[in-house]
Design an enzyme around this catalytic site. Structure first.
Site, short mmCIF file in Angstrom:
data_model
loop_
_atom_site.label_atom_id
_atom_site.label_comp_id
_atom_site.label_asym_id
_atom_site.label_seq_id
_atom_site.Cartn_x
_atom_site.Cartn_y
_atom_site.Cartn_z
N GLY A 1 34.64 51.25 103.33
CA GLY A 1 33.89 52.41 102.91
C GLY A 1 34.54 53.23 101.81
CB SER A 2 35.08 53.90 98.91
OG SER A 2 34.34 52.89 98.25
N GLY B 1 40.34 56.03 100.88
CA GLY B 1 41.63 55.91 100.23
C GLY B 1 41.58 55.22 98.88
NE ARG C 1 31.23 46.55 105.21
CZ ARG C 1 30.65 47.01 104.12
NH1 ARG C 1 29.33 46.89 103.98
NH2 ARG C 1 31.36 47.58 103.15
#
Length: 418
Positions: free
Chosen positions: A157-158, A160, A280
């Site tokens: 989920g991006s 960091g 996923r």
């Protein structure tokens, strides 16, 4: 006769409920196993079965599934959550059920291992280096050349992930990642990558079939937070063919031949360059249903329980999503317009993740999304017009958190960033 059950490891804010609903339509009894079922508000709201269990403990999960088998006929086991998808695969193998290869999933989720396998297979990827400390990061950035993208080697989920355009931003983000603020699921390892520029595309894949390609764009850098997605992308036949070819090369290199995969890539002067492969669904799987009439989640669950899936298109429309993101941190005063937006012809879905009085703290990742709107129509131009009309109807107000350095609190209204 024992009731047929579908075991779901953890849930998901975006499509967890869709898995539940699809399971029920297929005559299955969904049971969620979670380390903290209260994280998923739809479980309580829908009065759904959930069991608290440590989903990082494979033995505990085997024990719980064995206990459930005394009451239910477990038809399948899966997950909407990438972090436990490999574990779901291990459970499937233990109980002799259809599922993904857990070793392939684990390799894919390790972005450094993924990069190595793609490079060995000749798949076009950004230049990259692995770093364990600040000195390594600085050296890697010097080798690749600024600007660079700096990210955890394992993450989703991006979280960091940041574009570092100069040495100050590089040092700041490295300190953030290694200084205790970022939550690591494994030992800290950092990827420093070439910043590849060009339009972003996301192929949606089931098994070894590329169902279609979405076009995506981001809110302003330095973070990579999605602004919107359109399906299918407006591509030439040659562009589509090259994206499909690269996508299938990724599947072969990573041994991903079962279940859903989405690939993030950018179209550059040298053609498609793969940014990341995810084992996923993409976060916008609903767009495929709107555009083609293919319910990917239902078809996935069919695979999970050993049935054949049907990925044939039922129609050909254009679907698009806009992700709503706040432009400031603070306390949400109010949010409105969802019912008016949903009433527009062509709007397929309007979803808010937040409620009044909730605190909003932006993270620079997928958690910044406070809601979304999806529109569908026969043409791209009409879909975009409907979506913009719907977005314009949504409004909210956020009061910034009190600033200790000021004598008064600033109250700001408006629709924020839409």
């Amino acid at each position: 006769m024992a009731k047929r059950a579908l075991i779901l490891l953890e849930g998901k804010r975006g499509n967890g409920l869709l898995f539940i609903q699809a399971a029920k339509r297929l005559g299955l009894h969904p049971i969620t196993l979670s380390a903290d079922p209260t994280r998923y508000d739809y479980l309580a709201a829908e009065n759904l079965a959930a069991i608290r269990v440590d989903t990082d403990n494979l033995d505990a999960l085997i024990c719980e599934c064995s206990r459930l088998r005394a009451t239910y006929d477990i038809a399948g086991i899966t997950s909407a959550e990438e972090t436990v998808y490999a574990t779901a695969g291990k459970l499937c193998r233990h109980f002799g059920l259809p599922g993904p290869n857990p070793a392939s999933i684990e390799r894919c989720c390790d972005k450094f291992a993924q990069r190595q396998l793609l490079a060995e297979a000749g798949v076009p990827i950004p230049g990259y280096r692995l770093a364990a400390n600040a000195t390594d990061v600085e050296s890697a950035a010097a080798d690749i050349g600024l600007p660079v993208v700096v990210k955890p080697a394992v993450g989703r989920g991006s979280s960091g992930v940041r574009l570092c355009r100069n040495v100050d931003e590089l040092a700041e983000h490295t300190t953030y990642l290694l200084g205790g603020k970022h939550v690591w699921r494994s030992s800290p390892r950092i990827l420093v990558e070439e910043f590849v520029q060009g339009p972003q595309y996301v192929p949606h894949i089931m098994g070894s079939e590329v169902i279609g390609v979405a076009a995506a764009d981001f809110w302003p850098l330095p973070h990579f937070v999605y602004r919107g997605t359109t399906f299918p992308a407006l591509l030439t036949d040659e562009e589509h063919e090259r994206i499909v070819e690269v996508s299938l090369s990724c599947l072969r290199a990573l041994d991903l031949c079962w279940g859903p995969t989405c690939i993030e890539l950018r179209w550059t002067k040298r053609g498609p360059v793969v940014i990341e492969v995810n084992p996923r669904f993409a976060g916008d799987a609903q767009l495929v249903q709107g555009a083609y009439g293919v319910d990917l989640i239902t078809e996935h669950i069919k695979l999970v329980i050993g049935n054949e899936c049907n990925l044939g298109r039922k129609h050909s429309y254009t679907a698009a999503a806009r992700y709503l993101v706040a432009d400031r941190d603070g306390t949400l005063d109010w949010i409105k317009g969802d019912s008016r937006a949903a009433a527009l012809s062509g709007v397929a879905e309007v979803k808010f993740y937040i409620e009044p009085k909730m605190p909003i703290v932006r993270k620079g990742d997928y958690r910044d999304c406070i809601g979304y709107i999806i529109a569908v129509s026969p043409t791209l131009a009409r879909t975009e017009a409907i979506l913009q009309r719907a977005v314009d109807l949504v409004d909210w107000s956020i009061t910034p958190f009190p600033d200790p350095g000021r004598t008064e609190t600033i109250c700001t209204g408006g629709s924020g960033t839409t």
